[in-house]
Design an enzyme around this catalytic site. Structure first.
Site, short mmCIF file in Angstrom:
data_model
loop_
_atom_site.label_atom_id
_atom_site.label_comp_id
_atom_site.label_asym_id
_atom_site.label_seq_id
_atom_site.Cartn_x
_atom_site.Cartn_y
_atom_site.Cartn_z
N LYS A 230 0.35 -1.22 0.25
CA LYS A 230 0.22 -0.22 0.43
C LYS A 230 0.83 1.06 0.05
O LYS A 230 1.90 1.86 1.45
CB LYS A 230 -1.14 -0.25 1.61
CG LYS A 230 -1.32 1.47 0.84
CD LYS A 230 -2.86 0.85 2.70
CE LYS A 230 -3.55 2.12 2.94
NZ LYS A 230 -3.94 2.72 4.65
N ASP A 235 -2.44 10.88 3.62
CA ASP A 235 -4.14 10.07 3.34
C ASP A 235 -4.89 10.78 5.21
O ASP A 235 -4.54 11.05 5.66
CB ASP A 235 -4.36 9.02 4.70
CG ASP A 235 -5.72 7.99 4.44
OD1 ASP A 235 -6.73 9.01 3.89
OD2 ASP A 235 -6.01 7.09 5.08
N LYS A 242 -10.03 13.32 8.42
CA LYS A 242 -9.53 12.96 9.85
C LYS A 242 -9.83 14.11 10.53
O LYS A 242 -8.92 15.37 10.26
CB LYS A 242 -8.19 11.98 9.31
CG LYS A 242 -8.28 10.35 8.73
CD LYS A 242 -6.94 10.12 8.51
CE LYS A 242 -6.55 8.80 8.20
NZ LYS A 242 -7.21 7.66 8.92
N ASP A 253 1.20 6.56 5.88
CA ASP A 253 0.72 5.39 5.30
C ASP A 253 1.37 4.55 3.96
O ASP A 253 -0.10 3.78 3.42
CB ASP A 253 -0.58 5.82 4.62
CG ASP A 253 -2.49 5.19 5.55
OD1 ASP A 253 -1.60 4.48 6.13
OD2 ASP A 253 -3.06 5.42 4.84
N ASP A 312 -12.38 6.89 4.08
CA ASP A 312 -10.65 6.65 4.75
C ASP A 312 -10.87 5.28 4.93
O ASP A 312 -9.50 5.28 5.32
CB ASP A 312 -11.08 7.51 5.99
CG ASP A 312 -10.35 7.65 6.72
OD1 ASP A 312 -9.01 7.43 6.19
OD2 ASP A 312 -9.80 7.01 8.11
N GLU A 314 -9.50 3.56 2.56
CA GLU A 314 -8.89 3.94 0.83
C GLU A 314 -8.30 2.73 0.09
O GLU A 314 -7.78 2.31 -0.70
CB GLU A 314 -8.14 4.73 0.86
CG GLU A 314 -6.82 5.70 1.25
CD GLU A 314 -6.94 5.68 2.25
OE1 GLU A 314 -5.43 5.15 2.97
OE2 GLU A 314 -7.88 5.55 3.43
N ARG A 316 -7.38 -0.78 1.35
CA ARG A 316 -8.29 -1.83 0.64
C ARG A 316 -8.55 -1.61 -0.67
O ARG A 316 -8.33 -2.53 -1.97
CB ARG A 316 -9.21 -2.11 1.51
CG ARG A 316 -10.80 -1.46 1.99
CD ARG A 316 -11.26 -1.89 2.92
NE ARG A 316 -10.52 -1.13 4.16
CZ ARG A 316 -10.70 -1.24 5.23
NH1 ARG A 316 -11.98 -2.23 5.43
NH2 ARG A 316 -10.17 -0.87 6.35
#
Length: 462
Positions: A230, A235, A242, A253, A312, A314, A316
């Protein structure tokens, strides 16, 4: 910086490693003056405690580091590495009745402790080199490769998003490919739509820094291992933004991408007899007028539809397209790594790397590799009873079910829907050391890479 051991032929000073239960015997072997000095300075051989031993002319001729008790060593990895900051510059070698595993831990910890992230402090004074000879019975090439891969991972995670967006991550990825003569391709921007990577494009399209899919292939013979990491370079949470407290560490991230790149470096540097493929969906999850919206429904590369109940969640989404792509060819093992869920941190904390697999042989190999690589992991279940939780009814899948429980498990089950190969492992890592620890400074950290490196031969029957 490339970590390395000292020249085996170089003159060196001894670093005596003394456990608590052997302290009396060690003191009996010392000179009267040394024993008196250690007693006067209250040396009790606690883990990582260091004393310098002076020569008659006042110079340091040797040193002693505590090895503690078996209990303290279980609680703290790489305790001997504490000596690195306490010793004067020069070359040292270990002395003491240590087994190969204990020597290996000390030597690896020594290399990892050399890490510095001073890019943004150009005036910072680098400490003088305190180097170690690789102890007898240890594999210097293996340990150096592990440390260099970890340094790459740490550097990537520690670099702020202002200087590490998708383009900069791509540049590092291509540099790695060039170094090891690997083939690399990149699909960028709207070409992602044209080549059927709709979810990678949807997550990254709001950023002026175009999303992309990085693809590297190395090796000509052996089983094919595909690593998928990933690469969310920052993010914000998207439109489900967030709070500031949740955003403060989001430069990390892309820790899954950083970790698979570090693992790839280890594999290629050691020239393992495998074929390696690395896929990194590199995006920023930010906000603009064309940002992904809650309740949007996306059609993935695999054809499964996904209802976006939380922008949030995202990671996956981008992994799903990359995993589907990985499975379009015959591959012997697929591994995904991601800083995916806060639920995993609640379950096991920051020090363990939770992983999912249904492959019994892989479990046995990984548990052994984790112990040998001082890289703790913990198996989590693909619990089939929760499959219905990720099925929203309006689409095939829900990226953020309102179940309220088992968030790491449901995320892993979501990813598994995009993998057609039976041999699949998923790691839900943290990628960060929250407090200073021996050989692990506060900041970016790889998790699971050393365990995997050591497990791959057994997993693949090599």
């Amino acid at each position: 910086m490339i970590p390395a051991f000292a020249d085996p032929a170089a003159p060196s000073r001894p670093l005596h490693v003394v456990s608590s239960d052997r302290l009396s015997a060690f003191l009996a072997e010392c000179s009267e003056a040394e024993a008196a000095w250690l007693g006067a300075t209250k040396f009790e051989a606690s883990l990582g405690d260091v004393r310098l031993l002076p020569a008659p002319d006042g110079q340091v001729q040797a040193a002693v580091v505590g090895f503690g008790t078996a209990k303290s060593r279980k609680r703290t990895r790489f305790g001997v590495a504490k000596a690195c900051v306490a010793l004067p510059a020069g070359v040292w070698h270990l002395e003491g009745p240590l087994g190969v595993a204990e020597k290996t831990e000390a030597a690896l910890g020594w290399l990892l402790a050399q890490y510095r992230f001073d890019y943004y402090r150009p005036e910072a004074k680098m400490p003088e080199a305190v180097t170690l000879k690789c102890p007898e019975g240890c594999d210097p090439a293996l340990l150096a490769a592990m440390a260099e891969g970890e340094f790459l991972t740490r550097d990537l995670i520690n670099t702020p998003a202002s200087d590490l967006g998708p383009a900069e991550l791509e540049a590092t990825f291509l540099d790695l490919a060039d170094r090891f003569v690997a083939d690399a391709t990149v699909i960028r921007g709207d070409d992602l739509l044209a080549q059927n990577f709709p979810m990678i494009h949807a997550v990254g399209r709001a950023s002026p820094r175009a999303p992309r899919l990085l693809d590297m292939r190395w090796g000509e013979k052996g089983p094919l291992v595909t690593l998928v990491g990933k690469g969310v370079c920052f993010d914000t949470g998207g439109l489900n933004i967030k709070p500031s407290s949740g955003m403060s560490l989001m430069k990390k991230d892309m820790g899954g991408a950083a970790t698979v790149m570090g693992l790839a470096l280890m594999v290629m540097r050691l020239n393992l007899p495998i074929r390696l493929r690395v896929l990194v969906p590199a995006v920023e999850n930010v906000i603009s007028g064309n940002a992904l919206k809650p309740k949007d429904i996306l059609t993935s590369r695999k054809g499964l539809t996904v209802e976006v109940n939380d922008t949030d969640a995202e990671g996956r989404l981008v992994l799903a397209d990359a995993l589907a792509y990985a499975c379009e060819e015959e591959t012997d093992l697929v591994i995904s790594m991601a800083t995916l869920t806060g639920a995993a941190r609640v379950a096991v904390g920051p020090d363990l790397a939770p992983y999912y697999t249904d492959d019994a042989r892989a479990v046995a190999a990984l548990e052994s590799g984790a112990q040998a690589g001082f890289d703790p992991v913990w198996r989590m279940p693909f619990h089939d009873a929760y499959e219905s939780v990720i099925e929203p009814g309006i689409a095939d899948l829900d990226n953020a079910p309102g179940f309220g429980f088992a968030g790491s498990i449901t995320a892993a089950l979501f990813l598994r829907r995009f993998v057609d190969k039976p041999r699949y492992m998923h790691f839900d890592i943290y990628g960060h050391t929250p407090t200073e620890a021996p050989a692990r400074p506060k900041g970016g950290a790889g998790q699971g890479a050393r365990a995997l490196l050591l497990a791959l031969p057994a997993m693949l029957g090599l």
